[in-house]
Design a protein around this motif. Sequence first.
Motif, PDB file in Angstrom:
ATOM      1  N   MET A   1       0.854  -1.187   0.000  1.00 37.97           N
ATOM      2  CA  MET A   1       0.000   0.000   0.000  1.00 37.97           C
ATOM      3  C   MET A   1       0.888   1.235   0.000  1.00 37.97           C
ATOM      4  O   MET A   1       2.106   1.160   0.123  1.00 37.97           O
ATOM      5  CB  MET A   1      -0.904   0.007   1.227  1.00 37.97           C
ATOM      6  CG  MET A   1      -0.184   0.276   2.533  1.00 37.97           C
ATOM      7  SD  MET A   1      -1.339   0.534   3.911  1.00 37.97           S
ATOM      8  CE  MET A   1      -0.198   1.019   5.206  1.00 37.97           C
ATOM      9  N   ARG A   2       0.249   2.412  -0.087  1.00 37.22           N
ATOM     10  CA  ARG A   2       0.960   3.671   0.024  1.00 37.22           C
ATOM     11  C   ARG A   2       0.466   4.429   1.252  1.00 37.22           C
ATOM     12  O   ARG A   2      -0.689   4.283   1.673  1.00 37.22           O
ATOM     13  CB  ARG A   2       0.775   4.513  -1.247  1.00 37.22           C
ATOM     14  CG  ARG A   2       1.345   3.854  -2.486  1.00 37.22           C
ATOM     15  CD  ARG A   2       1.204   4.725  -3.715  1.00 37.22           C
ATOM     16  NE  ARG A   2       2.163   5.816  -3.730  1.00 37.22           N
ATOM     17  CZ  ARG A   2       3.408   5.726  -4.200  1.00 37.22           C
ATOM     18  NH1 ARG A   2       3.857   4.575  -4.676  1.00 37.22           N
ATOM     19  NH2 ARG A   2       4.211   6.777  -4.187  1.00 37.22           N
ATOM     20  N   ALA A   3       1.360   5.229   1.828  1.00 38.63           N
ATOM     21  CA  ALA A   3       1.038   5.994   3.026  1.00 38.63           C
ATOM     22  C   ALA A   3       1.882   7.257   3.047  1.00 38.63           C
ATOM     23  O   ALA A   3       2.899   7.363   2.350  1.00 38.63           O
ATOM     24  CB  ALA A   3       1.304   5.169   4.284  1.00 38.63           C
ATOM     25  N   ILE A   4       1.452   8.204   3.851  1.00 40.40           N
ATOM     26  CA  ILE A   4       2.248   9.401   4.100  1.00 40.40           C
ATOM     27  C   ILE A   4       3.247   9.082   5.212  1.00 40.40           C
ATOM     28  O   ILE A   4       2.856   8.735   6.329  1.00 40.40           O
ATOM     29  CB  ILE A   4       1.361  10.594   4.508  1.00 40.40           C
ATOM     30  CG1 ILE A   4       0.502  11.056   3.339  1.00 40.40           C
ATOM     31  CG2 ILE A   4       2.223  11.739   5.035  1.00 40.40           C
ATOM     32  CD1 ILE A   4       1.268  11.710   2.195  1.00 40.40           C
ATOM     33  N   VAL A   5       4.523   9.178   4.891  1.00 40.26           N
ATOM     34  CA  VAL A   5       5.570   8.936   5.880  1.00 40.26           C
ATOM     35  C   VAL A   5       6.260  10.260   6.206  1.00 40.26           C
ATOM     36  O   VAL A   5       6.339  11.166   5.373  1.00 40.26           O
ATOM     37  CB  VAL A   5       6.595   7.894   5.393  1.00 40.26           C
ATOM     38  CG1 VAL A   5       5.911   6.568   5.103  1.00 40.26           C
ATOM     39  CG2 VAL A   5       7.323   8.389   4.147  1.00 40.26           C
ATOM     40  N   ILE A   6       6.751  10.349   7.431  1.00 43.59           N
ATOM     41  CA  ILE A   6       7.487  11.536   7.871  1.00 43.59           C
ATOM     42  C   ILE A   6       8.967  11.252   7.675  1.00 43.59           C
ATOM     43  O   ILE A   6       9.560  10.452   8.404  1.00 43.59           O
ATOM     44  CB  ILE A   6       7.166  11.870   9.340  1.00 43.59           C
ATOM     45  CG1 ILE A   6       5.662  12.108   9.507  1.00 43.59           C
ATOM     46  CG2 ILE A   6       7.964  13.090   9.805  1.00 43.59           C
ATOM     47  CD1 ILE A   6       5.213  12.207  10.958  1.00 43.59           C
TER      48      ILE A   6
ATOM     49  N   ARG B   1      -2.390  12.162  -0.942  1.00 45.01           N
ATOM     50  CA  ARG B   1      -1.000  12.294  -1.379  1.00 45.01           C
ATOM     51  C   ARG B   1      -0.493  13.732  -1.270  1.00 45.01           C
ATOM     52  O   ARG B   1       0.709  13.982  -1.317  1.00 45.01           O
ATOM     53  CB  ARG B   1      -0.853  11.794  -2.816  1.00 45.01           C
ATOM     54  CG  ARG B   1      -1.629  12.600  -3.844  1.00 45.01           C
ATOM     55  CD  ARG B   1      -1.477  12.029  -5.243  1.00 45.01           C
ATOM     56  NE  ARG B   1      -2.274  12.767  -6.212  1.00 45.01           N
ATOM     57  CZ  ARG B   1      -3.551  12.562  -6.461  1.00 45.01           C
ATOM     58  NH1 ARG B   1      -4.198  11.602  -5.792  1.00 45.01           N
ATOM     59  NH2 ARG B   1      -4.201  13.281  -7.361  1.00 45.01           N
ATOM     60  N   GLU B   2      -1.431  14.700  -1.129  1.00 41.50           N
ATOM     61  CA  GLU B   2      -1.066  16.108  -0.975  1.00 41.50           C
ATOM     62  C   GLU B   2      -1.239  16.556   0.483  1.00 41.50           C
ATOM     63  O   GLU B   2      -1.593  17.706   0.762  1.00 41.50           O
ATOM     64  CB  GLU B   2      -1.909  16.971  -1.909  1.00 41.50           C
ATOM     65  CG  GLU B   2      -1.691  16.649  -3.383  1.00 41.50           C
ATOM     66  CD  GLU B   2      -2.631  17.421  -4.299  1.00 41.50           C
ATOM     67  OE1 GLU B   2      -3.235  18.421  -3.836  1.00 41.50           O
ATOM     68  OE2 GLU B   2      -2.765  17.027  -5.479  1.00 41.50           O
ATOM     69  N   ALA B   3      -0.940  15.666   1.414  1.00 36.15           N
ATOM     70  CA  ALA B   3      -1.103  15.971   2.840  1.00 36.15           C
ATOM     71  C   ALA B   3      -0.302  17.197   3.259  1.00 36.15           C
ATOM     72  O   ALA B   3      -0.715  17.935   4.163  1.00 36.15           O
ATOM     73  CB  ALA B   3      -0.702  14.769   3.685  1.00 36.15           C
ATOM     74  N   ALA B   4       0.836  17.424   2.620  1.00 40.44           N
ATOM     75  CA  ALA B   4       1.644  18.600   2.966  1.00 40.44           C
ATOM     76  C   ALA B   4       0.844  19.884   2.772  1.00 40.44           C
ATOM     77  O   ALA B   4       0.927  20.814   3.593  1.00 40.44           O
ATOM     78  CB  ALA B   4       2.924  18.632   2.124  1.00 40.44           C
ATOM     79  N   GLN B   5       0.058  19.945   1.704  1.00 35.14           N
ATOM     80  CA  GLN B   5      -0.762  21.134   1.464  1.00 35.14           C
ATOM     81  C   GLN B   5      -1.838  21.264   2.534  1.00 35.14           C
ATOM     82  O   GLN B   5      -2.129  22.385   2.985  1.00 35.14           O
ATOM     83  CB  GLN B   5      -1.396  21.063   0.073  1.00 35.14           C
ATOM     84  CG  GLN B   5      -2.308  22.223  -0.269  1.00 35.14           C
ATOM     85  CD  GLN B   5      -1.606  23.585  -0.265  1.00 35.14           C
ATOM     86  OE1 GLN B   5      -0.372  23.652  -0.274  1.00 35.14           O
ATOM     87  NE2 GLN B   5      -2.378  24.657  -0.232  1.00 35.14           N
ATOM     88  N   ALA B   6      -2.421  20.150   2.944  1.00 35.48           N
ATOM     89  CA  ALA B   6      -3.416  20.199   4.018  1.00 35.48           C
ATOM     90  C   ALA B   6      -2.802  20.748   5.301  1.00 35.48           C
ATOM     91  O   ALA B   6      -3.433  21.529   6.026  1.00 35.48           O
ATOM     92  CB  ALA B   6      -3.996  18.812   4.256  1.00 35.48           C
ATOM     93  N   HIS B   7      -1.576  20.357   5.595  1.00 36.86           N
ATOM     94  CA  HIS B   7      -0.902  20.862   6.797  1.00 36.86           C
ATOM     95  C   HIS B   7      -0.642  22.364   6.690  1.00 36.86           C
ATOM     96  O   HIS B   7      -0.761  23.100   7.677  1.00 36.86           O
ATOM     97  CB  HIS B   7       0.398  20.096   7.031  1.00 36.86           C
ATOM     98  CG  HIS B   7       0.200  18.782   7.697  1.00 36.86           C
ATOM     99  ND1 HIS B   7       1.113  18.233   8.570  1.00 36.86           N
ATOM    100  CD2 HIS B   7      -0.834  17.891   7.636  1.00 36.86           C
ATOM    101  CE1 HIS B   7       0.661  17.067   9.006  1.00 36.86           C
ATOM    102  NE2 HIS B   7      -0.507  16.836   8.435  1.00 36.86           N
ATOM    103  N   ARG B   8      -0.275  22.822   5.504  1.00 31.59           N
ATOM    104  CA  ARG B   8      -0.047  24.272   5.331  1.00 31.59           C
ATOM    105  C   ARG B   8      -1.340  25.049   5.578  1.00 31.59           C
ATOM    106  O   ARG B   8      -1.331  26.113   6.211  1.00 31.59           O
ATOM    107  CB  ARG B   8       0.481  24.553   3.925  1.00 31.59           C
ATOM    108  CG  ARG B   8       1.880  24.012   3.665  1.00 31.59           C
ATOM    109  CD  ARG B   8       2.410  24.460   2.306  1.00 31.59           C
ATOM    110  NE  ARG B   8       3.610  23.727   1.966  1.00 31.59           N
ATOM    111  CZ  ARG B   8       3.650  22.669   1.156  1.00 31.59           C
ATOM    112  NH1 ARG B   8       2.515  22.238   0.578  1.00 31.59           N
ATOM    113  NH2 ARG B   8       4.772  22.043   0.919  1.00 31.59           N
TER     114      ARG B   8
END
Length: 328
Positions: free
Chosen positions: A1-6, A305-312
């Motif tokens: 699977m795919r996931a958001i990793v730090i 996949r664009e979680a970085a934008q959600a955090h911004r």
Amino acid sequence: MRAIVIREPGGPDTLDWAEVPDPEPGRGEVVVDVTATAANRADISQREGNYPPPPGASPYPGLECSGRINALGPGTEGSGWRVGDEVCALLSGGGYAERVAVPVGQLLPVPAGVDAVHAAALPEVACTVWSNLFMTAGLTSGDSVLVHGGGSGVGTFAIQLAHARGARVLTTAGSPEKLARCRELGADVGIDYHTEDFAARVKEETGGAGVDVVLDIMGGAYLDANVRSLAVGGRLVVIGLMGGAKAELNLGRMLVKRLSVHATSLRSRRPQEKAAIVAEVAQQVWPLIEKGAIRPIVDRTVPLREAAQAHRIMESSEHVGKIVLTAR
């Protein structure tokens, strides 16, 4: 699977959309194919290296999700859940992924009348608000409550739930536009924390008595003013430390007014405690959602996949309610 990793502690750009191993259900767990998850302040703290997941939890961010059950682990027989059931879930981590393993006691049905994407915005706020305002602070009909950060995910839900349960709701927010939204959701009094002294407004709006309960996300910076805002026998519940972890506490004022201060965290609780909270939410809160007295407030959706934008977006504090991340 795919996931958001730090990739490493830091800003939003440290979040990567990567291939990772599929989760396997442990005893008492199910695997859920994630439809959507939601961004929470805790995810930002984890990304920055300040809020690691509890032992045994998924290393990926994400404290809630919606989706369908893909597999049942050992020990889930007789739970009533089946492969293919549409669910939402409270997580200790792992929501920013295509699949996640969840203790069976932390599953909730998707409420009738709510689609799967909006359902992802419910578990964390519902469990946080119910456990703190009602299980811990004992808010009852006829009480008054001050909700800080009324435009946040927790704030928008707390306003609706407290209003639906018969409480008088005062709230703080950072703009006239957010305060207008809060009033639409059931807030009786809106206070702009940029331009007003909220403790003075609380005193004015309550005839000098103060409120019965304060739900606080700021911590140290608001401690003294929160205590001054409470009525005799009042209860302060601190659920966030955006304003720092330390402050001086006037014990004399607490003694005279017979006040209590609670500081709680949901993520680190044992599965049995979370299951008890989830069970109460299903019984007490879900019917209010299904009859339309409470609704999930979603500011916008963003591909996972664009979680970085959600955090911004979350760090800008320009949103009202939840930011939902769609995996499918």
